[in-house]
Design an enzyme around this catalytic site. Structure first.
Site, short mmCIF file in Angstrom:
data_model
loop_
_atom_site.label_atom_id
_atom_site.label_comp_id
_atom_site.label_asym_id
_atom_site.label_seq_id
_atom_site.Cartn_x
_atom_site.Cartn_y
_atom_site.Cartn_z
N ARG A 98 0.84 -1.17 -0.08
CA ARG A 98 -0.12 -0.10 -0.06
C ARG A 98 0.94 1.30 0.05
NH1 ARG A 98 -3.26 -3.54 3.31
NH2 ARG A 98 -5.17 -3.97 2.23
N LYS A 132 3.56 11.09 -11.59
CA LYS A 132 2.71 10.22 -11.99
C LYS A 132 3.25 9.08 -12.31
CE LYS A 132 -0.14 13.68 -14.78
NZ LYS A 132 -0.67 14.04 -16.09
N GLU A 164 9.98 17.58 -25.21
CA GLU A 164 9.40 18.01 -23.86
C GLU A 164 10.26 19.35 -23.35
OE1 GLU A 164 7.06 16.76 -22.36
OE2 GLU A 164 6.77 14.69 -22.97
N LYS A 178 8.32 22.45 -14.47
CA LYS A 178 7.34 21.74 -14.06
C LYS A 178 6.98 21.59 -12.58
CE LYS A 178 5.76 16.99 -14.67
NZ LYS A 178 5.91 15.51 -15.64
N GLU A 191 -3.61 17.40 -10.97
CA GLU A 191 -4.24 17.78 -12.28
C GLU A 191 -5.72 18.07 -12.25
OE1 GLU A 191 -4.18 15.85 -16.60
OE2 GLU A 191 -2.14 15.78 -15.77
N ARG A 248 -2.40 22.09 -14.14
CA ARG A 248 -1.24 20.75 -14.72
C ARG A 248 -1.57 20.37 -15.83
NH1 ARG A 248 1.42 16.18 -10.97
NH2 ARG A 248 2.62 15.15 -12.84
N ASN A 295 0.10 18.84 -20.66
CA ASN A 295 -0.41 17.88 -21.75
C ASN A 295 -0.31 18.47 -23.20
OD1 ASN A 295 -0.49 15.53 -20.14
ND2 ASN A 295 -2.44 16.64 -19.17
N HIS A 337 -0.20 15.93 -26.06
CA HIS A 337 -0.04 14.82 -25.61
C HIS A 337 -1.61 13.96 -26.04
CE1 HIS A 337 3.52 16.08 -23.38
NE2 HIS A 337 3.59 14.61 -22.98
N HIS A 368 -0.47 10.77 -28.02
CA HIS A 368 -0.76 9.75 -27.31
C HIS A 368 -1.52 8.59 -28.17
CE1 HIS A 368 -0.38 10.82 -22.67
NE2 HIS A 368 0.76 10.51 -23.22
N HIS A 372 7.88 8.37 -27.56
CA HIS A 372 6.91 9.14 -26.91
C HIS A 372 7.03 10.70 -27.45
CE1 HIS A 372 4.12 11.08 -23.97
NE2 HIS A 372 5.29 11.70 -23.42
#
Length: 382
Positions: free
Chosen positions: A130, A152, A194, A235, A245, A249, A253, A256, A260, A274
């Protein structure tokens, strides 16, 4: 600031998240300091280093040597390189190996690798017992300026990228710019996308500086550390204000949602890295912004020209195997975009531009508008 810092001591960027704040340590040969930093951060903790086969050849022994010299016990978990490891099977492999290594809650997982390893190891750490803390040691430019920062973590579903995951912040990021010397030119370019993104979305002066200084970044001069640090600061500031987000935030993206979808269409393969998908996505977002009258066409062209100048793909037809099913079909691309995490009740949220250096969140975008835009691009051979 837009002038590169002088070589010297490592640059420390603070990610200000209260009790979960952590440092990003940036500099040449800072990997040597990993063991000492880990020992100071978690006295008595054991570590398990998760890496891939390619990175292991270059950096695993040096990482283990640094940990050992500081008296930190460690074990190793090696996965296959590439997005193919960011799957249910890859998560099972790493999780079971961590359990077998007896990594407990007061121990640390060390993610040594690019974005795939960081996402995979971070997610495994998030769900192990956990929640076990982890350290990011990013070995790709893309990971150093983006995926290693902000918490993330996750894996891909066959239906889309990063659809399973958790927010789980690292306790330390050690970004050694010297490890980037082992990257292929294509891998380095992909990471540069990026870096450029941060200028395009929120720092016009930085984007102009990149246009003038990108060659020094690629050759490993002082501009490299400056670009990495500037990107990390950008960032970190956004993450500190919007960790989960729920608002700002989402600006990170930029490119993206398109990117993606393109990655999914190419099977998360080496046909499209990517960062390459992000580069094409940034240009598509800029051109859609121009079509909507948000920015001048010349501003959209400026973004595309810079990304093309460093050798990145900027058009759909630049992607290997462009004519294969999924890339030359606007409806198929729209179906993949519909799996984006920012979709709400079938409506797209896109990141668009009001200027170079000023991105905006555009919620509730009509899908038919985007479909028509893509069809027009495809019809024009773009």
């Amino acid at each position: 600031m837009t002038e590169p810092l002088k070589p010297g001591d490592p640059i420390i960027v603070d990610v200000a998240l209260g009790e979960r704040a952590y440092d990003i340590v940036i500099g040449r040969d800072v990997l040597r300091s990993l063991g000492g930093r880990v020992a100071a951060l978690r006295p008595g903790a054991r570590t398990a280093v998760v890496t891939d086969r390619t990175v292991a050849k270059f950096w695993l022994e040096k990482t283990e040597a640094s940990l050992s010299a500081a008296g930190v016990a460690t074990s190793r978990i090696i996965v296959d390189e590439g997005e193919g490891s960011k799957t249910y099977a890859g998560l099972e492999q790493v999780s079971e190996a961590l359990i077998a290594a007896k990594i407990e809650r007061n121990d640390l997982v060390v993610a040594l690798g690019g974005g795939v390893v960081g996402d995979l190891a971070g997610f495994a750490a998030a769900i192990l017992r956990r929640g076990v803390d982890f350290v990011q040691v990013p070995t790709s430019l893309l990971a150093q300026v983006d995926s290693s920062v902000g918490g993330k973590t996750g894996i891909n579903s066959p239906r889309g990228k990063n659809l399973l995951g958790a927010f789980h912040q690292p306790v330390l990021v050690v970004a050694d710019s010297a490890v980037l010397d082992s990257l292929s030119p294509r891998q380095f370019r992909a990471g540069y996308a990026e870096i450029a993104k941060y200028g395009v979305l929120g720092d016009a002066a930085f984007f102009a500086w990149l246009q003038a200084n990108h060659a020094d970044i690629f050759t490993g001069g002082p501009a490299r550390e400056h670009a990495i640090a500037t990107s990390c600061r950008a960032k970190a500031a956004i993450v500190a204000r919007d960790e989960r987000e729920t608002g700002e935030r989402a600006l990170l993206n930029l490119g993206h949602t398109f990117g993606h979808a393109l990655e999914a269409a190419t099977g998360f393969s080496d046909r499209l890295f990517h960062g390459e998908g992000v580069a094409v996505g940034i240009v598509l977002a800029a051109e859609l912004s121009a079509e909507l009258g948000l920015i001048a066409p010349s501003d959209a062209a400026r973004v595309g020209h810079h990304l093309a100048a460093v050798g990145l793909p900027t058009r759909l037809r630049d992607i290997a195997g462009f004519a294969q099913e999924g890339l030359a079909d606007a409806d198929a691309l729209m179906a993949l975009m519909a799996q984006d995490k920012k979709v709400k009740r079938g409506r797209l949220t896109l990141i668009l531009l009001q200027a170079v250096g000023r991105a905006v969140i555009a919620p509730d975008v009509e899908p038919s508008l985007v479909r028509d835009f893509l069809k027009a691009k495809l019809a024009n051979g773009a």
